[in-house]
Design an enzyme around this catalytic site. Structure first.
Site, PDB file in Angstrom:
ATOM      1  N   GLY A   1      34.356  31.369  50.622  1.00 28.13           N
ATOM      2  CA  GLY A   1      32.999  31.532  50.134  1.00 28.13           C
ATOM      3  C   GLY A   1      32.089  32.017  51.255  1.00 28.13           C
ATOM      4  O   GLY A   1      32.399  31.888  52.441  1.00 28.13           O
ATOM      5  N   CYS A   2      30.955  32.574  50.867  1.00 32.85           N
ATOM      6  CA  CYS A   2      30.027  33.137  51.852  1.00 32.85           C
ATOM      7  C   CYS A   2      29.394  32.035  52.697  1.00 32.85           C
ATOM      8  O   CYS A   2      29.425  32.089  53.927  1.00 32.85           O
ATOM      9  CB  CYS A   2      28.968  33.981  51.157  1.00 32.85           C
ATOM     10  N   TYR A   3      28.827  31.023  52.038  1.00 34.83           N
ATOM     11  CA  TYR A   3      28.227  29.927  52.803  1.00 34.83           C
ATOM     12  C   TYR A   3      29.274  29.240  53.686  1.00 34.83           C
ATOM     13  O   TYR A   3      29.022  28.978  54.866  1.00 34.83           O
ATOM     14  CB  TYR A   3      27.579  28.896  51.879  1.00 34.83           C
TER      15      TYR A   3
END
Lengths: 345, 345, 345, 345
Positions: free
Chosen positions: A148-150
């Site tokens: 995921g990006c976060y």
């Protein structure tokens, strides 16, 4: 020259994958699927690509895909991805999945945060695709779960610090802010211009689905039961994630020593850049690139460390990382096709 | 591998030149000068370039520059450039000048719009650096005057239309809007965030210095005394210029025929893309690239043609075009080092 | 204290109407209807209004509305409005309609540009609600057609100039740019953040429906068959319209004289401000207010006049003008409840 | 009708003060001073105010000011303010000072964070101007120290929570983000458009001067030696501050109970609005208004509370709060002249 396909190519991560793969010297993009745009040329849908590809979107057909390529990037919503991935793996393709479906090793976690999993048997097969930490496993995987990006922005700075015991794992507070491209390309009240522009807000406080991903990856160095308070915010920019991470220091250490530790840990990682002491990263510094920039500052008055990391959420936070995973998977140079310098403005 | 220097590397066009040249396979950037930042490392000043260059800014020293390279890009303000260019040409370097100092062939025009010219003898030597129209001349030039950003966006669509007599040269009205990077990197009341953000305004109506540049280049096909009404606007984005051009049609012609004419004219130009009928360009479609996209629509009710063109003002409108001129000058492929696809968002 | 209702209160013009009417000393807002949000409190839907109203959205019921108020603002999409307006007028209410349904006097024009009209008999009853030009008619009307946003910005500067014969009516070219709130509050691919942010583009060239509205109102002073080339653009800001209007001058006149003429014409109009010579308006100067600012500059080289006007599209271009029309209709001071100074930033 | 002057009226807080005071029914603005713009009309400098004031900026002259008004708002940079304030107080005026010069009661703190204080004798005379907490003291003060923008956003939510012992005072982490107007109106590399737009970054980590202000005001309820980790960020919007505050809970308490506690504490405060459970504030909800909106959510997994507050930094964070202080000082209704509803978009 390997052949690759993109399954689900009309979102922002799809567009970034197309753009990056069209510029990659070792890959030929042979098909792009879309349920909603099947039949339309890719350049009609994405005029920025005019003149660079003759492909049209086509409906997903596992057999056709298997004939067309040895590698599939799946850029579908979570829940929708697992079924398609399962077919592709069975058909013998290597798969890099950009959804959340194979990121959590623990089935119970998936069930709790996302719902029922239809292909639980693939969970343990999937390699978590953060090449800086997990390159060896990725190399041999047939299925890579692109992070995921976060989590990418949070795990990269925290991993070495927790591993080394620099910070108290019980005190980790993560505040992140993401550009609107993270909210996807499907029109919704949350991503319309006037609602997001000139605005800033926190959302899904205490319940964002990237929380268990951060915790489970970091529990390898922070111990079981590792918990963070993670508060994401919506930032009125197109691209970029900045994470501001606070934690109590376990020892008396200077900002410089923290930065040295990070530099050493990532010495072989072409995409992690550690800031000079006294400077902090800005999302503009990585825009359009696959870099993760990390800065740190000790707050002596309170005995806390403040770490700041930035990525381009569509590149290092999604499609660029997927291409990096491909490079690792096929033994290409890790930065092949990813050497664009940040656009900065 | 040629050696190049940048004279005046701390502005936005300087940053773009550094970025593009660091990624160009045929060029080695050997020095970058700056009066204000001499001594500072380039990456301290531009952290987005971290890890990609060890150069420091150095003061301008013509001899040192001449030793370091065979080609100089000068990215100085108009007025300041002419003297430096003159020295460099004399020292035997090829020069691509990004200022306005050598764009007007007619000395009287320069005097009227800019003031006194200190190196008028170089005016006729300079090739106007719009490779799509002037490639042959550029090839043999020792001094290339890189075009202005607005003129690039206006001349490319207008040249073939005026040449072919499609539009009435007495009725050309150009409305352009430019992102704030066009206002430079020096802090001033006009480019501070809160003054420009959420704002839009026209400026220098009837008196912008790019007017005579547009007129003089186009007079080659529109005849002496060609005049346009040019109204620039300030757009709250970082990059991009869009020009909306209106003119009376000389003949009954369809949008499709206008587009065909443009397509044919630019058939050999890798950076000019003509839109499909019924679609119009947007600045996002060219962001981060060297493209100029052009669309057109006939307004039958009024007998007018509306043409819309877009460029990234820092790339096709400045540094990318300069690199394209270098490619032409040295016989490299015209798009060498310029093949990045638009970032779109 | 009059009683008013809003029919269709969940769009941006609805929100602005609520905001302005809640702050108006002579009006009590007694009901707000919505098909999609009926039952929800207004403050749940618009948290910015927290603490200022206890109303809930309710379904449209003509009888209930007629009992609740003597005045209705209809803020529905064109096509949907005409039927509701017809019922409300029949029920004896005064109606200020913010849709396009009653702006064109000529039924044939409506049919050509919008489609079939279901209440053609009301067309001639409706007063065109531009108080600066049409106050006398508005005073006595039972139905006011609130002008379009672009037409407001174009007609106010052009009317006196055409009336006085300053400009050649055959040469009027209007370039307008509107903030995204003009695209409404319903999610669509055209108004999602990443598509509009850092972008700029023209749209509906030669075919925007505000064209016949501009032409028909101005034909009163420009003569039958008056035609303009109108090119709207989408601007990455929340609020504001700027129109840049070019036309050939009929006579030798200075910028100062043009501005004097405009100042005189609007001497009694509290919301039209004419700029000082040498300055031009910016949309930030009117944001959050009901002002229309107008500047002008003669381009002597080409014999053309360039006029620039700005409004806040949601206020003078929609809801503020509707409130101004209410003030005229009920004999209140024209600026009652509309005296907020522009927010500027 | 009282008479007031603004000392230092050319910054953004100056503009906001002018705007708010011109619309206040109980105040006549009689003079505005400026060193740099003396002699210029206010509307030449701020065209958004056209038609609303005839004042010109004038040089500061204490005697003239004392003749012109009984109340002075000083909107000067810290350091420059103390001398002027001292003169004005001596001349018998009431002063509301928007600088940081009189916010810290403790001289040692001022010396440590700001430098030498030239009027230390006034420190104890000054009332800290947060009317929600300190109204009684403000009423009788001759000098009001208007709070900092970040402290306003942090103190309002934290005060009741610390007072009630809901959270552990040793664990308070404050992440704030401010719009660019907080960086002032003087051009500088930090506030130019292209550096801030599409960007986000932390700055002055561990060393922002608002830190001791937050700590000293809250030490009244949190005890001496209260310390926070405060990390400010620069947000690419014109207006608004959002603070995300994290702290360990001292007791088992629900989100609803936290919100009830806050609602009760601020029951008499017209400008503090507590969000419904399950919703969080956004800066757009308070833009253009004097509101502070506060939301809260318990993160059960970690035993922490996450509180989010928003203000318009130029209004509740500066000029609106100054007007509110004036209202308290003169016994006007607390919200007189401050009743504008948020603009939202």
């Amino acid at each position: 020259m390997i052949k690759a396909v993109i399954v689900g190519g009309t979102g922002y991560t799809g567009l970034e994958l197309i753009r990056l793969l069209l510029g990659h010297p070792r890959v030929k993009l042979t098909a792009i699927t879309s349920t909603t745009q099947a039949g339309k040329t890719v350049t009609d849908f994405f005029p920025s690509l005019n003149g660079k590809t003759d492909l049209s979107f086509e409906p997903f057909d596992c057999k056709r895909i298997a004939d067309a390529a040895g590698l599939a990037f799946t850029a579908l919503p979570h829940g929708a991805s697992m079924d398609v991935v399962s077919q592709l793996v069975e058909a013998g393709l290597k798969v890099i999945d950009l959804s959340a479906d194979f990121r959590l090793k623990n089935l119970a976690d998936y069930n709790e945060w996302y719902g029922e999993h239809k292909s639980p048997e693939l969970l343990e097969k999937a390699a978590y695709g953060l090449p800086e930490l997990n390159g060896e496993e990725i190399k041999d995987a047939s299925l890579v779960a692109n992070p995921g990006c976060y989590p990418t922005s949070a795990i990269l700075p925290l991993y070495p610090l927790l591993k080394d015991g620099v910070i108290d794992s019980k005190t980790v507070v993560i505040n992140s802010a993401s550009g609107l491209s993270g909210a996807g390309r499907v029109p919704a009240s949350g991503n319309i211009f006037c609602e997001a522009n000139e605005n800033f807000k926190a959302y899904k406080v205490g319940e964002h689905r990237h929380t268990p991903e951060i915790e489970s990856v970091l529990s390898a160095v922070a111990g079981d039961g590792f918990r963070v308070t993670f508060t994401p915010h919506l930032l009125p920019v197109n691209r970029g994630i900045l994470s501001t991470i606070t934690a109590n220091l376990n020892k008396d250490i200077s900002s410089g020593d923290v930065l040295s530790l990070l530099s050493e840990f990532y010495a072989q990682s072409p995409f992690v850049r550690i800031c000079e002491q006294g400077t902090l990263p800005a999302i503009s510094n990585v825009r359009g690139s696959n870099y993760c920039d990390i800065g740190a500052s000790v707050d002596k008055r309170t005995g806390r460390l403040v770490v700041v990391s930035v990525i381009d959420n569509l590149i290092k936070g999604a499609s660029g990382q997927a291409v990096q995973n491909m490079n690792v998977l096929y033994g290409f140079a890790e930065d092949e096709g990813l050497s664009q310098l940040p656009l900065n403005l």
